[in-house]
Design a protein around this motif. Structure first.
Motif, short mmCIF file in Angstrom:
data_model
loop_
_atom_site.label_atom_id
_atom_site.label_comp_id
_atom_site.label_asym_id
_atom_site.label_seq_id
_atom_site.Cartn_x
_atom_site.Cartn_y
_atom_site.Cartn_z
N CYS A 157 -34.24 12.86 -40.86
CA CYS A 157 -33.95 12.59 -42.28
C CYS A 157 -32.59 13.15 -42.69
O CYS A 157 -31.81 12.47 -43.37
CB CYS A 157 -35.05 13.17 -43.15
SG CYS A 157 -36.61 12.30 -42.93
N GLU B 88 -29.41 11.01 -44.04
CA GLU B 88 -28.87 11.26 -45.36
C GLU B 88 -27.38 11.61 -45.27
O GLU B 88 -26.56 11.09 -46.01
CB GLU B 88 -29.67 12.39 -46.04
CG GLU B 88 -29.72 12.23 -47.54
CD GLU B 88 -30.66 13.21 -48.23
OE1 GLU B 88 -31.36 13.97 -47.52
OE2 GLU B 88 -30.67 13.22 -49.46
N VAL C 82 -38.42 7.00 -45.03
CA VAL C 82 -38.41 8.00 -43.97
C VAL C 82 -38.98 9.34 -44.43
O VAL C 82 -39.42 10.14 -43.61
CB VAL C 82 -37.02 8.18 -43.33
CG1 VAL C 82 -36.65 6.95 -42.51
CG2 VAL C 82 -35.96 8.48 -44.37
N ARG C 83 -38.96 9.58 -45.74
CA ARG C 83 -39.65 10.77 -46.26
C ARG C 83 -40.25 10.42 -47.62
O ARG C 83 -39.55 9.97 -48.52
CB ARG C 83 -38.67 11.94 -46.40
CG ARG C 83 -39.36 13.29 -46.59
CD ARG C 83 -38.35 14.43 -46.75
NE ARG C 83 -37.50 14.20 -47.90
CZ ARG C 83 -36.17 14.41 -47.92
NH1 ARG C 83 -35.55 14.89 -46.85
NH2 ARG C 83 -35.47 14.16 -48.99
N TYR D 266 -43.72 12.72 -43.87
CA TYR D 266 -42.98 11.72 -43.10
C TYR D 266 -43.94 10.61 -42.72
O TYR D 266 -45.15 10.79 -42.71
CB TYR D 266 -42.38 12.35 -41.84
CG TYR D 266 -41.54 13.56 -42.14
CD1 TYR D 266 -40.28 13.41 -42.71
CD2 TYR D 266 -42.01 14.85 -41.88
CE1 TYR D 266 -39.49 14.52 -43.01
CE2 TYR D 266 -41.23 15.96 -42.17
CZ TYR D 266 -39.98 15.80 -42.73
OH TYR D 266 -39.22 16.88 -43.02
N THR E 225 -40.52 7.10 -39.54
CA THR E 225 -39.71 8.27 -39.17
C THR E 225 -40.01 8.65 -37.73
O THR E 225 -39.11 8.94 -36.94
CB THR E 225 -40.06 9.47 -40.09
OG1 THR E 225 -40.46 8.98 -41.36
CG2 THR E 225 -38.89 10.41 -40.22
#
Ligand code: ARG
Length: 581
Positions: free
Chosen positions: A270, A274, A305-306, A312, A316
């Motif tokens: 993650c 990001e 993904v989160r 998660y 993910t």
């Protein structure tokens, strides 16, 4: 051992270049099987346009540059410019003799690659369903075939062993007590355990509260909770292994790489997404929006993904699988043998991984889509009460059905032999039914048809192979005498001998094709055709009562090669060749 096609294609290509210059080097000769000759080259029409010349003239000029002495006995231009090629009988004989003498039966290896195959992947404390059966069977056939072609295959059984239901499952284990019969049911009837936990969860508020607290403890790595979770995973493992043993698939405990193995990688996944600007926060969740994936009204569909609660998801974890398989396992090719309904999921995961730089262009990833297995009603196969089907019971049902067929066909066999055969045939029948249909098509599960000795079925092929072997047994002749040695020299004169030899010459390219296109059904189709071609040969050409010793030896050589190709072909599909039938 190149097939006729692979032998002729470069020769015709070279002649095209000789006739029309270097810019046509590598031109496709467009060689196809034909009803008028063994192969028909169809290059003249497309080239005629390019060269501004009548097609027949193109063909004639190429033929002038083509020397097929020793390979073809007939070469002629027909129709608007087709080139009909008839193979020389002695070329066929020496080629098939080379296949018979080759331990690999004409299968030449590819440049070895590291191939990771994700298959089977059932879920802990849940029943395996027919979908899992099919990915297990297809994945296993691909693993066997790719290994045979010389690749290093790494099997990855991505079992579902993590997620929120485990709070409820662990708490239920605590209540019924480790080692109790209610706990041990996970080994034999996992759905019973799951349902009991679920029922309590829905009915008892206090249990639901404890289950939720368990999830938190599990995710925080509480040692006692992890131990209990490990207990459940272990019980499920023994359930999976029983199914794998019954199916004789090549998966072992060392191939287990469940969802939980990626837990430590998820936060990093993650963060990296990001930091690279690939994922953004939307409604509190971290999401990847890819322009090519849009839903209704053109709205982008996110890969979450989160979640907003910090958890998660499946996606993910699958991003983590790619990273691991490429970076740690050194994969050149990654196959996900998973149900077709997950197609969008994998497309999004693959695209995200490419963007993030975890999936270089040199690495090929494929979602090998598995089609649904349907019941008579053409809906996904379930038992009559609408519950999931018990896979273990299904396998036993097939073995029983095979036993019934055997009892009828071979009452003379002793019970022990019949027992072994019933298992080989019953399991083979299930596997063949899964494999003989294109892996992404649906098919109707029909036990009676699957175990039938006639038609395109596993038992038919096993029977065909056993029958070839019995020719040797009944005559007291060795099957193992080397083909091409002093005794078994191959000669090809009769049309049926020729047809059988030509079929045998294709084995190598069929197996290579299965490895390249990931389509085991092609091997099934090939073996089915081979069995029929053999039957026609055996009817037309007496083997043990051949007119002379030379012919008899040659025909025995063809029979032995046919048997070995069938046995090897079935083995690549994960099927046994019964000693007799
Ligand atoms: N456990 C999943 C299911 O039962 C299949 C997992 C397939 N593999 C993967 N890497 N997602 O549907």
């Amino acid at each position: 051992m190149p097939s006729p096609h692979d032998t002729l294609a470069p020769l015709v290509s070279a002649a095209i270049a000789t006739a029309f210059g270097d810019e046509l080097r590598g031109a496709d000769p467009v060689l196809r099987p034909s009803q008028f000759a063994d192969l028909q080259a169809n290059f003249a029409l497309p080239l005629a346009k390019r060269l501004g010349m009548p097609p027949r003239e193109v063909a004639t000029r190429v033929l002038a540059a083509l020397d097929l002495t020793g390979v073809c006995s007939g070469i002629e231009v027909s129709g608007p410019g087709f080139v009909n090629l008839t193979l020389d009988d002695s070329w066929i004989a020496s080629s098939v003799q080379a296949v018979g003498a080759d331990p690999m039966l004409g299968v030449t290896g590819d440049a070895p690659r590291v191939v990771v195959i994700d298959y089977s992947a059932p879920n802990v404390a849940k029943e395996m369903h027919v979908g899992h059966l099919r990915t297990t069977v297809v994945g296993d056939a691909l693993a066997r075939t790719l290994e045979h072609l010389g690749h290093r295959v790494i099997r990855q059984n991505h079992v579902g062993d993590w997620g929120t239901p485990f709070g409820m499952l662990v708490e239920h284990l605590v209540e019924v007590g480790e080692g109790s019969s209610e706990a041990l049911v996970v080994e034999t009837d996992p759905n019973a355990f799951y349902l009991a936990a679920r029922t309590k969860f829905d009915a008892e508020g206090s249990f639901a509260d404890r289950a939720r607290a368990r999830v938190v403890a599990l995710q925080a790595g509480d040692p006692e909770t992890l131990r209990l979770w490990g207990e459940l995973v272990g019980l499920s493992k023994s359930y999976f292994n029983r199914i794998y043993a019954a199916l004789e698939v090549t998966l072992t405990d060392t191939d287990l790489a469940g969802e939980s193995t990626y837990n430590d990688a998820l936060a990093g996944i993650c963060e990296e997404l990001e930091a690279k600007g690939i994922a953004t926060i939307s409604d509190g969740a971290l999401c990847v929006f890819l322009p090519e994936f849009t839903g209704r009204e053109g709205k982008p569909v996110p890969l979450i993904v989160r979640k907003s609660d910090g958890g998660y998801g499946y996606g993910t974890t699958d991003l983590a699988t790619i990273k691991h398989r490429v970076e740690d396992l050194g994969a050149d090719r990654v196959l996900y043998v998973v149900g077709a309904p997950q197609s969008l999921h994998f497309q999004m995961v693959f695209a995200t991984a490419r963007l993030a730089g975890w999936l270089p262009d040199t690495v090929e990833v494929v979602h090998v889509q598995i089609g649904n297995v349907l019941g008579d009603d053409r809906k996904i196969l379930r038992t009559r009460e609408g519950k999931a089907l018990r896979l273990g019971a299904l396998i036993e049902e097939s073995v029983d059905a095979a036993r019934a067929v055997l009892d009828e066909a071979r009452p003379d066999l002793d019970p022990a032999t019949r027992h072994t055969l019933a298992r080989e045939i019953g399991v083979g029948a299930i596997k063949y039914a899964d494999l003989s249909v294109a892996h992404d098509s649906e098919y109707v599960f029909d036990l009676a048809r699957m175990v039938s000795l006639t038609g395109n079925t596993g038992p038919y092929l096993q029977y065909a192979a056993a029958r070839v072997r019995s020719i040797f047994r009944s005559a007291g002749v060795e099957i193992e005498v080397p083909v091409g040695g002093a005794q078994r020299r191959i000669v090809v004169t009769e049309p049926a001998e020729r047809a059988l030899a030509l079929a045998l010459l294709e084995f190598g390219s069929v197996v290579r094709g299965v490895g390249a296109e990931l389509e085991p059904h092609r091997l099934c189709g090939y073996l089915f055709d081979l069995a029929q071609t053999f039957s026609a040969f055996y009817e037309a050409c007496p083997v043990l009562k051949a007119p002379d010793a030379e012919t008899r030896e040659s025909r025995l050589g063809l029979c032995a090669t046919t048997f070995r190709v069938m046995e090897q072909g079935l083995a690549l599909l994960g099927m046994a060749t019964p000693a007799q039938m």
